[in-house]
Design an enzyme around this catalytic site. Structure first.
Site, PDB file in Angstrom:
ATOM      1  N   GLU A 155      12.800  -4.333  -3.936  1.00  0.00           N
ATOM      2  CA  GLU A 155      11.936  -4.553  -5.089  1.00  0.00           C
ATOM      3  C   GLU A 155      12.683  -4.325  -6.394  1.00  0.00           C
ATOM      4  O   GLU A 155      12.578  -5.106  -7.323  1.00  0.00           O
ATOM      5  CB  GLU A 155      10.723  -3.604  -4.998  1.00  0.00           C
ATOM      6  N   SER A 175       0.999   3.487  -3.248  1.00  0.00           N
ATOM      7  CA  SER A 175       0.440   4.499  -4.158  1.00  0.00           C
ATOM      8  C   SER A 175      -0.898   5.034  -3.681  1.00  0.00           C
ATOM      9  O   SER A 175      -1.702   4.313  -3.100  1.00  0.00           O
ATOM     10  CB  SER A 175       0.246   3.887  -5.551  1.00  0.00           C
ATOM     11  N   GLU A 226      11.051   6.203 -16.085  1.00  0.00           N
ATOM     12  CA  GLU A 226      11.499   7.615 -16.140  1.00  0.00           C
ATOM     13  C   GLU A 226      12.139   7.994 -14.800  1.00  0.00           C
ATOM     14  O   GLU A 226      13.181   8.658 -14.754  1.00  0.00           O
ATOM     15  CB  GLU A 226      10.314   8.553 -16.433  1.00  0.00           C
ATOM     16  N   SER A 267       8.589   3.890 -11.916  1.00  0.00           N
ATOM     17  CA  SER A 267       8.561   3.958 -13.386  1.00  0.00           C
ATOM     18  C   SER A 267       9.986   4.138 -13.933  1.00  0.00           C
ATOM     19  O   SER A 267      10.883   4.627 -13.241  1.00  0.00           O
ATOM     20  CB  SER A 267       7.660   5.101 -13.857  1.00  0.00           C
ATOM     21  N   GLY A 275       0.816  -1.219   0.000  1.00  0.00           N
ATOM     22  CA  GLY A 275       0.000   0.000   0.000  1.00  0.00           C
ATOM     23  C   GLY A 275       0.840   1.255   0.000  1.00  0.00           C
ATOM     24  O   GLY A 275       0.942   1.939   1.030  1.00  0.00           O
TER      25      GLY A 275
HETATM   26  C1  FAD Z   1       1.313  -3.869 -12.599  1.00  0.00           C
HETATM   27  C2  FAD Z   1       1.382  -2.828 -11.531  1.00  0.00           C
HETATM   28  C3  FAD Z   1       1.350  -3.197 -10.205  1.00  0.00           C
HETATM   29  C4  FAD Z   1       1.353  -2.235  -9.198  1.00  0.00           C
HETATM   30  N1  FAD Z   1       1.259  -2.650  -7.900  1.00  0.00           N
HETATM   31  C5  FAD Z   1       1.250  -1.734  -6.915  1.00  0.00           C
HETATM   32  C6  FAD Z   1       1.093  -2.154  -5.560  1.00  0.00           C
HETATM   33  O1  FAD Z   1       0.934  -3.343  -5.266  1.00  0.00           O
HETATM   34  N2  FAD Z   1       1.083  -1.202  -4.598  1.00  0.00           N
HETATM   35  C7  FAD Z   1       1.237   0.122  -4.880  1.00  0.00           C
HETATM   36  O2  FAD Z   1       1.255   0.912  -3.954  1.00  0.00           O
HETATM   37  N3  FAD Z   1       1.368   0.559  -6.160  1.00  0.00           N
HETATM   38  C8  FAD Z   1       1.372  -0.340  -7.182  1.00  0.00           C
HETATM   39  N4  FAD Z   1       1.484   0.069  -8.484  1.00  0.00           N
HETATM   40  C9  FAD Z   1       1.515   1.501  -8.775  1.00  0.00           C
HETATM   41  C10 FAD Z   1       2.863   2.004  -9.251  1.00  0.00           C
HETATM   42  O3  FAD Z   1       3.782   2.036  -8.208  1.00  0.00           O
HETATM   43  C11 FAD Z   1       2.618   3.393  -9.858  1.00  0.00           C
HETATM   44  O4  FAD Z   1       1.786   3.236 -10.991  1.00  0.00           O
HETATM   45  C12 FAD Z   1       3.916   4.063 -10.263  1.00  0.00           C
HETATM   46  O5  FAD Z   1       4.681   4.382  -9.142  1.00  0.00           O
HETATM   47  C13 FAD Z   1       3.651   5.341 -11.095  1.00  0.00           C
HETATM   48  O6  FAD Z   1       2.775   6.188 -10.413  1.00  0.00           O
HETATM   49  P1  FAD Z   1       1.443   6.763 -11.125  1.00  0.00           P
HETATM   50  O7  FAD Z   1       0.735   5.620 -11.761  1.00  0.00           O
HETATM   51  O8  FAD Z   1       0.733   7.574 -10.129  1.00  0.00           O
HETATM   52  O9  FAD Z   1       1.979   7.658 -12.308  1.00  0.00           O
HETATM   53  P2  FAD Z   1       2.534   9.150 -12.176  1.00  0.00           P
HETATM   54  O10 FAD Z   1       3.452   9.258 -11.023  1.00  0.00           O
HETATM   55  O11 FAD Z   1       1.373  10.089 -12.241  1.00  0.00           O
HETATM   56  O12 FAD Z   1       3.386   9.272 -13.492  1.00  0.00           O
HETATM   57  C14 FAD Z   1       2.799   9.458 -14.787  1.00  0.00           C
HETATM   58  C15 FAD Z   1       3.918   9.509 -15.823  1.00  0.00           C
HETATM   59  O13 FAD Z   1       4.778  10.634 -15.561  1.00  0.00           O
HETATM   60  C16 FAD Z   1       6.128  10.195 -15.395  1.00  0.00           C
HETATM   61  N5  FAD Z   1       6.779  10.991 -14.344  1.00  0.00           N
HETATM   62  C17 FAD Z   1       6.284  11.272 -13.114  1.00  0.00           C
HETATM   63  N6  FAD Z   1       7.167  11.997 -12.403  1.00  0.00           N
HETATM   64  C18 FAD Z   1       8.255  12.183 -13.197  1.00  0.00           C
HETATM   65  C19 FAD Z   1       9.510  12.846 -13.045  1.00  0.00           C
HETATM   66  N7  FAD Z   1       9.838  13.450 -11.892  1.00  0.00           N
HETATM   67  N8  FAD Z   1      10.399  12.813 -14.065  1.00  0.00           N
HETATM   68  C20 FAD Z   1      10.082  12.172 -15.236  1.00  0.00           C
HETATM   69  N9  FAD Z   1       8.898  11.538 -15.450  1.00  0.00           N
HETATM   70  C21 FAD Z   1       7.999  11.544 -14.450  1.00  0.00           C
HETATM   71  C22 FAD Z   1       6.027   8.739 -14.967  1.00  0.00           C
HETATM   72  O14 FAD Z   1       7.194   8.025 -15.296  1.00  0.00           O
HETATM   73  C23 FAD Z   1       4.817   8.277 -15.787  1.00  0.00           C
HETATM   74  O15 FAD Z   1       5.221   7.953 -17.087  1.00  0.00           O
HETATM   75  C24 FAD Z   1       1.450  -0.856  -9.521  1.00  0.00           C
HETATM   76  C25 FAD Z   1       1.484  -0.473 -10.863  1.00  0.00           C
HETATM   77  C26 FAD Z   1       1.440  -1.429 -11.857  1.00  0.00           C
HETATM   78  C27 FAD Z   1       1.453  -0.983 -13.277  1.00  0.00           C
END
Ligand code: FAD
Length: 387
Positions: A243, A128, A371, A369, A126
């Site tokens: 991780e 995100s 990036e 991610s 937990g």
């Molecule tokens: C298959 C899968 C399993 C997951 N499991 C879990 C889980 O069990 N528990 C949990 O807590 N989360 C989980 N997640 C969530 C995951 O950790 C987030 O999706 C990830 O950290 C990206 O956050 P966001 O989706 O809010 O995207 P955002 O942070 O909103 O990012 C959107 C885009 O902007 C880019 N970006 C953002 N900030 C920057 C920066 N400073 N510089 C350059 N680019 C940037 C990102 O790379 C991305 O392309 C999971 C995600 C997936 C896909």
């Protein structure tokens, strides 16, 4: 440098291979993103645990095998070669388990680790929140201390398989005046606690792979805090390091995919060879998987000589996630229109590649991610100024 396995390592490989040959179920389980399929996978992992194979690198007294990282690589090679089922207890075994070993009290170790090793408890992650993904320090879910409890309010999202897990580890803001990395605490929360609502989120493949978790005055005792109050960020960074580091994606997994890709290419060679770039992509994928394997042995060898996995775990994460994408994209190109078969279609092989292709899209996103990994490499490995 001696690149040969020792007699003990060869004996371990034989033991693992024979055990898997005798034990891996002949029939495929249901999807682990369904309750029934998840339970089949959990039971399988409990069977692994009885032999100490669920957590081979854990100490023996905690249910593991006390293996070193070379033995872990050997185990993973055999596990992938046997096409054994996906393991659904990774949040526990690979992430939370080592974090508890490092930061937990003796009571917490005794309470959580043996149950985790046996798959009695299954853990969801937990971190995100709707407004805190890449920027995890923006977490706003609160855990306010009231006597000997924290009272949690807020929301987590994208929590993988939280629908089927019974515990969640997560970061919550325990100091309401704090901001960013400060004032966060790392809590262990039973998912059947009063005030928790779990809502499924569908993944790209239509399955309920994730969930949103809502906390409405959820009471969690103080003894469920891992590490000191307000020090949650520091503890969480250790979990995140596990991780992204070596253990989450073993090279054997990609070598197995590369072998299957070569077999797929051979089967459909007549049509695939019409486009020479497909053949090149197959060779590149195979070389990529071998390179990742050699690089993992190199890392293990450095660790054995006292080095630590630092920011270079980010290069690892980028490499395996992009390799996985390229391998599945190549399979899609080989399969052509057949790639669109759905599970249940006569060509089960094609449906499996499609499933893998859809999941590979997530590789550059989860575990931080790509990036963000590139930012880490730029700042911490190359010493470039902050963006
Ligand atoms: C298959 C899968 C399993 C997951 N499991 C879990 C889980 O069990 N528990 C949990 O807590 N989360 C989980 N997640 C969530 C995951 O950790 C987030 O999706 C990830 O950290 C990206 O956050 P966001 O989706 O809010 O995207 P955002 O942070 O909103 O990012 C959107 C885009 O902007 C880019 N970006 C953002 N900030 C920057 C920066 N400073 N510089 C350059 N680019 C940037 C990102 O790379 C991305 O392309 C999971 C995600 C997936 C896909």
């Amino acid at each position: 440098m001696d690149l040969n396995y020792t007699a003990a390592q060869r004996a371990f490989r034989t033991e693992v291979r024979e055990w898997l040959r005798a034990t891996v179920p002949a029939n495929k389980f249901g999807s682990y993103d369904t309750r029934e399929g998840f339970e089949q996978h959990r039971r399988w992992e409990a069977t692994l645990a009885e032999a100490g194979f669920s957590s081979v690198t854990w100490p023996k007294e905690l249910g593991g095998r006390g293996c070193d990282l070379i033995e872990w690589l050997i185990f993973e090679e055999e596990y992938s070669a046997a096409d054994a089922p996906f393991r659904v207890n990774q949040n526990g075994i690979l992430l939370l388990g080592p974090t508890i070993m490092e930061f937990g009290t003796e009571q917490q170790k005794a309470r959580f680790l043996p149950r985790m090793a046996r798959c009695d408890d299954m853990w969801a992650q937990g971190w995100s929140e709707p407004n805190a993904g890449s920027d995890m320090a923006a977490i706003s879910s609160r855990a306010i201390r009231e006597g000997d409890h924290y009272v949690i309010n807020g929301q987590k999202t994208w929590s993988t398989r939280a629908l089927f897990a019974n515990w969640l580890f997560g970061l919550f803001r325990s100091d309401p005046q704090s901001s960013r990395h400060h004032g966060l605490s790392y809590l262990l929360v039973p998912l059947d606690a009063k005030g928790i609502t779990i809502r499924p989120i569908k993944a790209l493949n239509g399955k309920q792979a994730f969930a949103e978790v809502f906390f409405d005055d959820v009471r969690v005792p103080l003894e469920n805090r891992l590490g000191d109050e307000g020090q949650g960020w520091h503890v969480a960074m250790a979990t995140a390091g596990f991780e992204r580091g070596l253990l989450l994606r073993s090279p054997a997994r990609f070598q197995r995919t590369a072998q299957k890709l070569v077999a797929l290419y051979r089967k459909h060679r007549a049509s695939a060879d019409r486009d020479p770039s497909i053949r090149e992509a197959v060779v590149r994928a195979w070389m990529g998987a071998e390179a990742y394997n050699l690089s993992s042995f190199h890392t293990v060898s450095r660790l054995r000589h006292g080095a630590k996995v630092g920011a270079e775990s980010s290069t690892n994460k980028i490499f395996w996630s992009e390799l996985d994408l390229e391998m599945h994209e190549t399979a899609m190109r080989i399969l052509g229109a057949r790639a669109e078969y759905l599970p249940g279609a006569p060509d089960a092989e094609a449906a499996e590649w499609l499933e893998g292709f859809l999941f590979a899209q997530a590789g550059p996103i989860y575990a931080g991610s790509n990036e963000i990994q590139r930012n880490i490499i730029a700042e911490r490995m190359l010493g470039l100024p902050k963006g």
